[in-house]
Design a protein around this motif. Sequence first.
Motif, PDB file in Angstrom:
ATOM      1  N   UNK A 261       1.996  -6.997 -40.212  1.00 47.04           N
ATOM      2  CA  UNK A 261       3.636  -7.231 -41.268  1.00 47.04           C
ATOM      3  C   UNK A 261       4.119  -5.083 -41.654  1.00 47.04           C
ATOM      4  N   UNK A 262       2.752  -4.383 -41.243  1.00 49.10           N
ATOM      5  CA  UNK A 262       2.744  -3.487 -41.269  1.00 49.10           C
ATOM      6  C   UNK A 262       3.780  -3.002 -40.665  1.00 49.10           C
ATOM      7  N   UNK A 263       3.592  -2.941 -39.398  1.00 49.57           N
ATOM      8  CA  UNK A 263       4.232  -2.455 -38.056  1.00 49.57           C
ATOM      9  C   UNK A 263       5.658  -3.290 -38.275  1.00 49.57           C
ATOM     10  N   UNK A 264       5.746  -4.560 -38.578  1.00 48.18           N
ATOM     11  CA  UNK A 264       6.869  -4.538 -38.692  1.00 48.18           C
ATOM     12  C   UNK A 264       7.838  -3.544 -39.457  1.00 48.18           C
ATOM     13  N   UNK A 265       7.382  -3.159 -40.672  1.00 47.88           N
ATOM     14  CA  UNK A 265       8.455  -3.022 -41.831  1.00 47.88           C
ATOM     15  C   UNK A 265       8.255  -1.218 -41.138  1.00 47.88           C
ATOM     16  N   UNK A 267       8.979  -0.366 -38.001  1.00 50.36           N
ATOM     17  CA  UNK A 267       9.721  -0.374 -37.443  1.00 50.36           C
ATOM     18  C   UNK A 267      11.265  -0.384 -38.604  1.00 50.36           C
ATOM     19  N   UNK A 268      11.168  -1.053 -39.485  1.00 49.78           N
ATOM     20  CA  UNK A 268      12.894  -1.195 -39.797  1.00 49.78           C
ATOM     21  C   UNK A 268      12.690  -0.055 -40.678  1.00 49.78           C
ATOM     22  N   UNK A 269      11.705   0.683 -40.795  1.00 44.62           N
ATOM     23  CA  UNK A 269      12.120   2.483 -41.959  1.00 44.62           C
ATOM     24  C   UNK A 269      12.312   3.139 -40.779  1.00 44.62           C
ATOM     25  N   UNK A 270      12.208   3.547 -39.500  1.00 48.90           N
ATOM     26  CA  UNK A 270      11.602   4.318 -38.993  1.00 48.90           C
ATOM     27  C   UNK A 270      13.163   4.463 -37.558  1.00 48.90           C
ATOM     28  N   UNK A 271      13.448   2.785 -37.520  1.00 48.31           N
ATOM     29  CA  UNK A 271      14.675   2.757 -36.261  1.00 48.31           C
ATOM     30  C   UNK A 271      16.429   2.716 -36.201  1.00 48.31           C
ATOM     31  N   UNK A 272      15.966   3.229 -38.030  1.00 45.81           N
ATOM     32  CA  UNK A 272      18.143   3.023 -38.137  1.00 45.81           C
ATOM     33  C   UNK A 272      18.594   1.678 -37.732  1.00 45.81           C
ATOM     34  N   UNK A 296       9.862 -12.102 -36.455  1.00 48.29           N
ATOM     35  CA  UNK A 296      10.761 -13.051 -36.920  1.00 48.29           C
ATOM     36  C   UNK A 296      10.991 -12.686 -38.247  1.00 48.29           C
ATOM     37  N   UNK A 297      10.144 -12.807 -39.288  1.00 50.10           N
ATOM     38  CA  UNK A 297      10.539 -13.278 -41.277  1.00 50.10           C
ATOM     39  C   UNK A 297      11.362 -12.041 -41.123  1.00 50.10           C
TER      40      UNK A 297
END
Length: 304
Positions: A261-265, A267-272, A296-297
């Motif tokens: 879950x933290x990996x996915x979050x 990615x969202x925070x740093x990927x723009x 996927x979530x």
Amino acid sequence: FMLIEKIIYDHLSPSDSNFLKPASAVRITDLAKIFSTLKQENITKDELVQYAELCINNLLPLEEKYLKQNGELNSDGRKLKDRIEKFTTDISNMYDDYNHQLESRNKYEFEDMLIEGVLLLQSDPQLSTRLQEQYQYILVDEFQDTNLKQIALINELCSEVMEPNIFAVGDDDQCIYRFQGANLHNFEWMRNNFSNLQTIVLDINYRSTSIILQESFGLISKNEGRQPEKDKPLVSGNENYKSIADKPSINIFENADQEACEIARKIIRTSDGKYNGIAILARKHKEFEVIIQWLDYYKIPYQT
């Protein structure tokens, strides 16, 4: 695998609960790996029993959780002792039977070919001399991954040669194939057997930033048995990486689901919203299953 399945069945008593069941694929595969390891390490049936006795007599008494206050084994210690003895007896008998079966059927495994090659060179000095004359330069790549049988073969090809031309390329820090017999003692073998050995350290790295090289050296320098020449971090030789100042971080999680879950979050925070330059690495492919669920979530696109 068919032969191992037969051996498992032959070593079961009719009263055993598994007597009428076919051996599972997991058990057959595990036995195949054990037999392969014993051959790579050149461990005989008798030596396996000796190692088990060494473990019981010298190592088990050092584990306080298996001891009473008077130093004797407690109930858990006795159970572990019985398990070690039963495992050793079962494995050693099946391993002995396995080798006899292979021999009677004229079958060879890869490790058997290495053994036969070493024995042949040891028993036929003329052949050994002829090969030494024919192959005067020996190059061993990925030297850290060689096992004892392969070292024995190299040793035979170099023995009795006044100044053998052997060139080994390897990195003790990459000795990760212990399951197939790789051994850091190979490097000591080189040092002990070749008095005029010249060591060339490749200390420039073109794949990583200086920060990563510094951080990784701080971690890996704690390993025991590293080569003495490797006493400082590698130097980054890629000019394009000089402007990168990202520092690796270590995170600890309660379980795999929380980590994914933290990996996915993150990615969202740093990927723009741009995911092309992001890679997720794992030791086993199965570990990606829970990560994919969280990707996927959060509707993060990915390729596997």
